[in-house]
Design a protein around this motif. Structure first.
Motif, PDB file in Angstrom:
ATOM      1  N   VAL A  20       0.843  -1.190   0.000  1.00 47.80           N
ATOM      2  CA  VAL A  20       0.000   0.000   0.000  1.00 47.80           C
ATOM      3  C   VAL A  20       0.883   1.246   0.000  1.00 47.80           C
ATOM      4  CG1 VAL A  20      -1.757   1.314   1.252  1.00 47.80           C
ATOM      5  CG2 VAL A  20      -1.848  -1.192   1.229  1.00 47.80           C
ATOM      6  N   ASP A  21       0.607   2.154  -0.928  1.00 53.38           N
ATOM      7  CA  ASP A  21       1.340   3.417  -1.013  1.00 53.38           C
ATOM      8  C   ASP A  21       0.585   4.462  -0.185  1.00 53.38           C
ATOM      9  OD1 ASP A  21       2.910   5.580  -1.735  1.00 53.38           O
ATOM     10  OD2 ASP A  21       1.847   5.909  -3.630  1.00 53.38           O
ATOM     11  N   LEU A  22       1.116   4.782   0.998  1.00 50.50           N
ATOM     12  CA  LEU A  22       0.482   5.743   1.885  1.00 50.50           C
ATOM     13  C   LEU A  22       1.112   7.111   1.663  1.00 50.50           C
ATOM     14  CD1 LEU A  22      -1.651   5.836   4.209  1.00 50.50           C
ATOM     15  CD2 LEU A  22       0.282   5.748   5.797  1.00 50.50           C
ATOM     16  N   GLN A  23       0.363   7.990   1.036  1.00 46.94           N
ATOM     17  CA  GLN A  23       0.836   9.343   0.744  1.00 46.94           C
ATOM     18  C   GLN A  23       0.437  10.281   1.883  1.00 46.94           C
ATOM     19  OE1 GLN A  23       2.637  10.491  -1.926  1.00 46.94           O
ATOM     20  NE2 GLN A  23       2.851   8.386  -2.663  1.00 46.94           N
ATOM     21  N   VAL A  24       1.417  10.963   2.467  1.00 46.11           N
ATOM     22  CA  VAL A  24       1.159  11.844   3.601  1.00 46.11           C
ATOM     23  C   VAL A  24       0.849  13.249   3.101  1.00 46.11           C
ATOM     24  CG1 VAL A  24       2.106  12.847   5.710  1.00 46.11           C
ATOM     25  CG2 VAL A  24       2.644  10.474   5.094  1.00 46.11           C
ATOM     26  N   ALA A  25      -0.289  13.792   3.545  1.00 45.35           N
ATOM     27  CA  ALA A  25      -0.687  15.164   3.221  1.00 45.35           C
ATOM     28  C   ALA A  25      -0.652  15.976   4.506  1.00 45.35           C
ATOM     29  CB  ALA A  25      -2.084  15.187   2.608  1.00 45.35           C
ATOM     30  N   GLU A  26       0.309  16.878   4.619  1.00 42.07           N
ATOM     31  CA  GLU A  26       0.478  17.661   5.835  1.00 42.07           C
ATOM     32  C   GLU A  26      -0.404  18.903   5.794  1.00 42.07           C
ATOM     33  OE1 GLU A  26       4.616  18.524   6.145  1.00 42.07           O
ATOM     34  OE2 GLU A  26       5.190  16.447   6.544  1.00 42.07           O
ATOM     35  N   ARG A  27      -1.142  19.118   6.893  1.00 38.76           N
ATOM     36  CA  ARG A  27      -2.015  20.290   7.026  1.00 38.76           C
ATOM     37  C   ARG A  27      -1.738  20.960   8.367  1.00 38.76           C
ATOM     38  NH1 ARG A  27      -6.596  19.214   3.541  1.00 38.76           N
ATOM     39  NH2 ARG A  27      -7.562  21.143   4.317  1.00 38.76           N
ATOM     40  N   PRO A  28      -1.987  22.260   8.469  1.00 41.99           N
ATOM     41  CA  PRO A  28      -1.835  22.919   9.770  1.00 41.99           C
ATOM     42  C   PRO A  28      -2.917  22.455  10.743  1.00 41.99           C
ATOM     43  CG  PRO A  28      -2.774  24.427   8.165  1.00 41.99           C
ATOM     44  CD  PRO A  28      -2.357  23.193   7.404  1.00 41.99           C
ATOM     45  N   SER A  29      -2.648  22.573  12.027  1.00 43.16           N
ATOM     46  CA  SER A  29      -3.618  22.142  13.036  1.00 43.16           C
ATOM     47  C   SER A  29      -4.964  22.838  12.871  1.00 43.16           C
ATOM     48  CB  SER A  29      -3.070  22.415  14.432  1.00 43.16           C
ATOM     49  OG  SER A  29      -1.932  21.630  14.691  1.00 43.16           O
TER      50      SER A  29
END
Length: 574
Positions: free
Chosen positions: A446-455
């Motif tokens: 599984v390719d888990l792509q991380v999407a970073e967002r502010p709190s």
């Protein structure tokens, strides 16, 4: 009623429990646990850095009587988000929003750290429950002086308003929870407008879990309930020892000052201010003396807190479940076998090790969203269903038609098995959790792509389900977990962000809620939870300690467990 590994400071959905207690669920004596290493010194020496934290299961918040607390002073606290939705009862509400709500709105009930329930005498002079013709009838005597800031009396109508917007009868209302309120037959005036009589459809054993908060009668329709509090805290609809001084959604600054219309005991503080900041900024601000208390969520924060002079470290067992949520509404995760494979391929022990790295703390993996491990009736329902097994996870993906490919990422119909994992904030814990999740899932294809967002994006992402995989938390305000079973597992629940659930389970939950005693409901809830978890939408992985660093002398504030204290009693010791 919870509100996380993968967020900066464990951002939480507004939790699934309200502020009450039950007699069957008793917190066990788990004293003697220490966090942060052994020491021969007395804990939390007032003159220097704290060395260790004692984990107190019934809370650690320096409870002092009013005559021990100074008149005056200010309190400044950090907060991760000032959410646009200020209605703490809305389906998109989060813990941060409820934290702010409780400072200026009616706080009808109080609780000790072990969950023991009390009416708040500032609002309720007496509460009486009895069984009449097979129905639970609760009579609330309301303080004659209780009034909203706009002059509207706090009377039986606020109970009626609360019931009508939380009983699931109006499909246009987006309520956080309907549990319990949908079991009420009527809310009427008693001997006067200052007496509310709540009659349930049958025996209802969790009545203390309801009406910890109430709504102003001006909330008269679904649109006002859903949208009236958007970027508008409605201070005139508040009632309590403090009133809104500033509420800036853009800068993330909120402050409260004593309310001249308050009829109760004078609040101890002159001003309370919240400042929105990211997780790392919170501990930096505490170290610099810019805030007076901070929640400790990782080893780095704990190490810094121990170096700050005149600090008290406070710890309790956290009444929370941190979980991985899979969005079953996305095409890739519609197949229950794929969801089962993902959970089977995640090592919860690894996530727990990441969460507690460097904190000298261990716990058994949680296995239920209905009860905590230190509560009577708890069963490890998840652990009996899912065991970390990458070979089994691969087999499940094979069965679901996702074939291995040359680059190691599985494919089906020419599409890669890619999932979007949304994280919040900038903490190292967030990054470490994401890296661990990526590695484990890559091992099964599984390719888990991380999407970073502010709190500050947390509530928006939750509301719009902008994720495939999410780590978040359910924060509990009382120990009545079984009362909120519907909120966690019903197919139409606003808290169930996985989108799982079935009409058949909804029917079984309705039957569960008809059982007359707490003991019977707990037994049946354990049976149903084993079944509901087979939808593989949510996976618990830690509870963890609740840790705070506070400046010495801060009274009635810290690691609360189930405690709900009068806001007017928070202040600085003499």
């Amino acid at each position: 009623t919870c509100k996380v590994c993968g967020t900066s400071k464990y951002k939480e959905l507004i939790a699934m429990r309200r502020s009450s207690v039950m007699s069957v669920v008793a917190v066990v004596a788990a004293t003697g646990l220490l966090l942060g290493g052994c020491t021969s010194d007395k804990k939390n020496a007032n003159s220097g850095p704290a060395a260790t934290v004692e984990i107190k299961p019934t809370g650690d918040y320096n409870p002092l009587e009013r005559d021990q607390i100074k008149d005056g002073g200010e309190l400044t606290l950090p907060i991760l988000e000032v959410p646009e939705q200020s209605n703490s009862l809305h389906g998109n509400a989060i813990v941060d929003g409820t934290t702010l709500w409780r400072w200026y709105n009616p706080q009808m009930t109080l609780a000790d750290g072990d969950g023991t329930w009390h009416p708040n005498p500032a609002y309720l002079t007496n509460v009486n429950a009895e069984e009449v013709d097979g129905k639970t009838v609760v009579t609330y005597d309301i303080n004659p002086d209780a009034v909203f800031n706009d002059g509207t009396p706090i009377d039986w109508r606020v109970f009626e308003t609360m019931w009508k917007f939380n009983n699931a009868e109006n499909p246009d209302v987006v309520a956080n929870s309907t549990d319990g309120y949908d079991q009420i037959e009527s809310v009427t005036a008693g001997e006067s407008d200052k007496q509310a009589v709540v009659t349930y459809k049958q025996t209802y054993p969790w009545w203390q879990a309801l009406f910890d908060r109430v709504l102003h009668p001006a909330v008269a329709d679904a649109q006002t309930f859903n949208e009236g509090y958007l970027k508008n805290p409605h201070p005139e609809w508040g009632a309590g020892p403090y009133k809104v001084d500033q509420f800036d959604y853009n800068s993330g600054t909120v402050s409260f000052v004593p309310n001249e219309k308050w009829w109760g005991e004078k609040p101890k503080l002159d001003k309370v201010t919240y400042r929105q900041m990211e997780s790392q900024a919170t501990i930096n601000a505490y170290q610099a003396g810019e805030v007076d208390a901070v929640e400790i969520t990782n080893k780095d924060h704990l190490a810094v807190a121990k170096t700050v002079k005149d600090t008290t470290l406070r710890g309790t067992l956290r009444p929370s479940n941190y979980l991985v949520t899979l969005n079953a509404k996305t095409p890739t995760l519609e197949d229950v076998k794929v969801r089962e494979a993902v959970f089977t391929g995640i090592n919860r022990e690894t996530l727990a090790q990441v969460r507690f790295n460097g904190m000298d703390y261990t716990e058994n993996l949680p296995g239920s969203f209905a009860l905590f491990q230190n509560q009577k009736g708890y069963q490890d329902n998840f652990g009996g269903l899912v065991t970390y097994d990458q070979d089994k996870a691969k087999q499940l993906l094979d069965e679901a038609g996702w074939a291995e490919s040359g680059d190691g990422i599985r494919e089906k119909d020419g599409k890669k098995l890619t999932l979007r994992y949304v994280t919040f904030g900038d903490s190292q814990l967030t990054k470490s959790t994401a890296a661990a999740m990526q590695k484990m899932l890559k091992d099964i294809g599984v390719d888990l792509q991380v999407a970073e967002r502010p709190s500050s994006d947390f509530s928006k992402v939750i509301a719009e389900r902008e994720f495939d995989v999410l780590t978040s938390g359910f924060m509990s305000y009382d120990p009545y977990g079984v009362a909120y079973f519907k909120q966690v597992y019903a197919s139409d629940s606003e808290l169930n962000k996985s989108g799982t659930g079935t009409p058949e389970m909804d029917e079984k939950i309705a039957e569960l809620q008809q059982l007359p005693t707490q003991e019977e409901q707990i037994e049946r809830a354990n049976e149903l939870e084993k079944e509901a978890l087979q939808q593989y939408g949510i996976m618990p992985y830690v509870n963890g300690p609740q840790l705070y660093a506070t400046k010495n002398g801060l009274a009635n504030y810290g690691s609360y467990a189930f405690a709900l204290v009068p806001k007017e009693n928070i202040g600085w010791a003499k």
